[in-house]
Motif scaffolding. Structure first.
Motif, PDB file in Angstrom:
ATOM      1  N   ALA A  71      24.842 -44.089 -24.032  1.00  0.00           N
ATOM      2  CA  ALA A  71      24.064 -44.370 -23.020  1.00  0.00           C
ATOM      3  C   ALA A  71      24.939 -44.026 -21.827  1.00  0.00           C
ATOM      4  O   ALA A  71      25.560 -44.895 -21.199  1.00  0.00           O
ATOM      5  N   LEU A  97      18.620 -43.322 -22.795  1.00  0.00           N
ATOM      6  CA  LEU A  97      19.795 -42.875 -23.599  1.00  0.00           C
ATOM      7  C   LEU A  97      19.572 -41.404 -23.821  1.00  0.00           C
ATOM      8  O   LEU A  97      18.646 -40.965 -23.605  1.00  0.00           O
ATOM      9  N   SER A 111      17.277 -49.663 -23.844  1.00  0.00           N
ATOM     10  CA  SER A 111      18.304 -48.664 -23.081  1.00  0.00           C
ATOM     11  C   SER A 111      19.287 -49.665 -22.385  1.00  0.00           C
ATOM     12  O   SER A 111      20.360 -49.390 -22.208  1.00  0.00           O
TER      13      SER A 111
END
Lengths: 437, 437
Positions: free
Chosen positions: B27, B33, B361
């Motif tokens: 990340a 991502l 995410s």
């Protein structure tokens, strides 16, 4: 794992009482657990005789299976789950209900037109349910009659009892839908084959009122009345869905009326969610004797909200729990009990009008005894209940001091070893056993 | 499981680069991502070199550990947990903070006056953390200096790096408290022994301002300044606690001022919870560069509430995640990511003023990259970061169709096999490996 094949063994077992010794915990009321340490659970012919602190003299010569310090608990009833959504478990969590249905759910369910695929997936689902101590279900199948019969057969073989419904959804056209005619024909055909099962029974399953034509709703309502069949569906899950229902059924003031108007609203009805049920809808639920299935994980994951469970309980509405696979991601009802409590706690803090949050005893009662009720049984291990029993160990979990059985039991909801469920029985069958026991 | 002993092996490993092949996910930003399928993660001497879609030519002759379809992920940093509360994990869930502290927490922690007991428990904790992929921590110990050194030693041996703090709590008298004098003497004595550790460092740890005298708060603030030490504590967790602080520190308008007034409020400060932080407190957090540790499970379980994480992120406040063992019950940071998202979703639905909920995410970024930041590192697998790496398999989980790596990764948060974590490295050491790999 072990699926007993029945046959001679089964007949032999029927001859003698089934006696388990251990820490027996059950929920005869929502307010307190009944805990019998070093107690005896006795069953005969697949039905509970009772729980005793000492072995009654008439059983003195019978073999006793001593489970040591382990818990003897009711195995679980998962009162709302979608079998054909099992392959998509844990997916699409960044979406809300209606988008999630069209993006993930309908394409996944449509694959169950293939009965070979259906069998393969349903066998994995049944295995995972039993490993997690779930021996009773009220389950949605897909719209496919054949795959629904496969699902019922697979569940029965695995020792899972309860209700399964072929889904009706004929209102919208699309890759995954029926015509009104096929919906009715397939429903009747499916029902005509259900008497081959002993322990898994049919339940009428309009997907939810916005997915069904009014003719099909009426047809199902008449079928329910003629044949005395139970009904399961969804109610007031999501705010957009509630608005959509209002636009589709202009003659109905409230979502529940879309079921009531067609004969699908009575004491054999199971309604999942009820997140946005208002006072009127809650009163209608209570008056009709409808059973609510609370699906805390699903309602959090799909941003539906938190259902007003305390208000339902205060009214005397019987609330049960469901995984709502695959809206919810937890198969273990232990996890679902924990999520139910967590959700109620947030509602208590965030919603200025919420009464107090749910306790472990209350959530356990909903997970077990309120499900018994829907199946026509008494609370806890009431005499005459079908055997739905599991042995759960908390050995190997660190404690700060010797714990009371209540503390150990409460901890099970939040913390367990992955292999804590040691044995599971359904009726007269041992349906799961850890190999090393 | 395998704790490598170092020695010759370690020196040998230092000589050659460490190369893993698999689906590398990290990340670098909160918004997306970075996923490199069949990619290469390369490290040398315990530090990341980079992630590459193809093996760079200078490494062409080096051995590559091919992890097949498995994920190669940052292992976890648990930024807030209480080591001595590990034995009471999952207990007392029907209580709120202040009652829970006096009934369960303080008696449990006081047992750590016994260093033999402390070692036994901390070894179990370290094992469970590493098995769950947690290789970095910011951890509260008890008030015992000796047991704190034991904890640091045990963590270092297990391959867990980060910060551990002896707790200061000298304001209330009771079975589990210090005198102000002993609090200071024991803190200095503990610090004098900390240079024996290479990878686990001391962090000043006033339990929370209502548990410390103002003299001790001042003493800790001066120590932080003199020695450049980081600080961890609790802030605005529970409404009753916030009111209590106000009554104890009449000169402070707001809870955070009780830290700022004594020199305990700067860019090396880690504050757990911040559930009830108002606009002023959020601004003070941002201006001082304080890092927040969000503990979603704990805040739900103890009915504290849901922290306004979206508002913090929108302000640029670095939010990390913590298990808050034993306020929270989940050790796996996968579970904590899922709980973080769930809590944000309920807040979104229940709180009429809440902005949108958190995505996978974003929560993954908080769990990994924002923790890196507190440890002075770049986001994701930035070059120069210490190796904190794990291999995670999703083999054996049913899918509805071939899934994208993003879908498979997202599913990991919600659904995994119990043995999904296959290997874990910390620096140059393989600290965990499933035997059958």
């Amino acid at each position: 794992m072990l699926f007993e094949s029945g046959g001679d063994t089964r007949e032999e077992e029927t001859m003698k009482p089934f006696i388990l010794k251990g820490t027996v915990v059950s929920a005869p009321t929502p307010h307190a657990l009944e805990i019998v340490e070093r107690g005896y659970l006795i069953a005969e012919g697949g039905y509970i005789v009772g729980v005793y602190p000492h072995l009654p003299s008439e059983y003195a010569t019978c073999p006793v299976q001593d489970m040591g310090d382990s818990f003897i608990l009711q195995s679980f009833s998962d009162m709302h789950l979608h079998g054909p959504q099992y392959p998509m478990l844990g997916m699409g969590g960044d979406m809300e209900l209606l988008e999630w249905l069209s993006t993930y759910t309908f394409p996944t369910e449509s694959a169950f037109s293939d009965p070979v695929y259906a069998r393969e997936i349903y066998e994995k689902l049944a295995t995972e349910l039993v490993e997690n101590g779930t021996t009773r279900v009220c389950m949605f199948s897909s719209l496919h009659g054949d795959a629904t019969l496969t699902l019922m057969e697979v569940l029965e073989r695995a020792g899972i009892t309860g209700y399964v419904g072929k889904v009706n959804m004929d209102r919208q056209e699309g890759d995954y839908s029926e015509t009104p005619e096929m919906s009715r024909i397939d429903t009747l055909k499916w029902l005509s084959h259900c008497d081959r099962f002993q322990h898994v029974h049919p339940i009428l399953t309009p997907r939810f009122s916005p997915a069904c034509t009014e003719d099909t709703m009426r047809f199902l309502g008449e079928l329910a009345k003629e044949r005395g069949l139970p009904i399961q569906s969804h109610l007031s899950e999501n705010r957009d869905e509630v608005a959509w229902v209002k636009s589709l059924y202009p003659n109905c003031q409230s979502y529940y009326e879309t079921y009531r108007a067609y004969g699908l609203w009575n004491h054999k009805t199971l309604m999942a969610h009820c997140v946005w049920s208002d006072e009127e809808e809650l009163n209608a639920i209570r008056e009709a004797g409808v059973t609510v299935v609370h699906c805390a994980d699903s309602n959090m994951d799909l941003r539906s909200g938190v259902a007003p469970i305390r208000r339902m309980l205060d009214r005397g509405i019987p609330v049960t729990l469901g995984s709502d696979i695959a809206g919810g991601e937890h198969i273990s009802v232990f996890d679902i009990v924990a999520s139910t409590i967590k959700a109620s706690k947030i509602k208590y803090v965030e919603d200025g009008t919420a009464p107090d949050s749910l306790t472990v005893s209350e959530a356990w009662y909903m997970a077990t005894s309120n499900a018994n009720r829907f199946f026509g049984e008494g609370a806890g291990f009431a005499p005459g209940n079908a055997v739905n029993v599991m042995v759960v160990s908390d050995a190997g979990v660190v404690s700060p001091r010797p714990l009371s059985p209540h503390e150990r039991f409460e901890r099970l909801m939040y913390r367990r070893r992955w292999d804590c469920i040691r044995r599971v029985w359904s009726g007269e069958r041992l349906v799961f056993s850890r190999e090393d026991d």
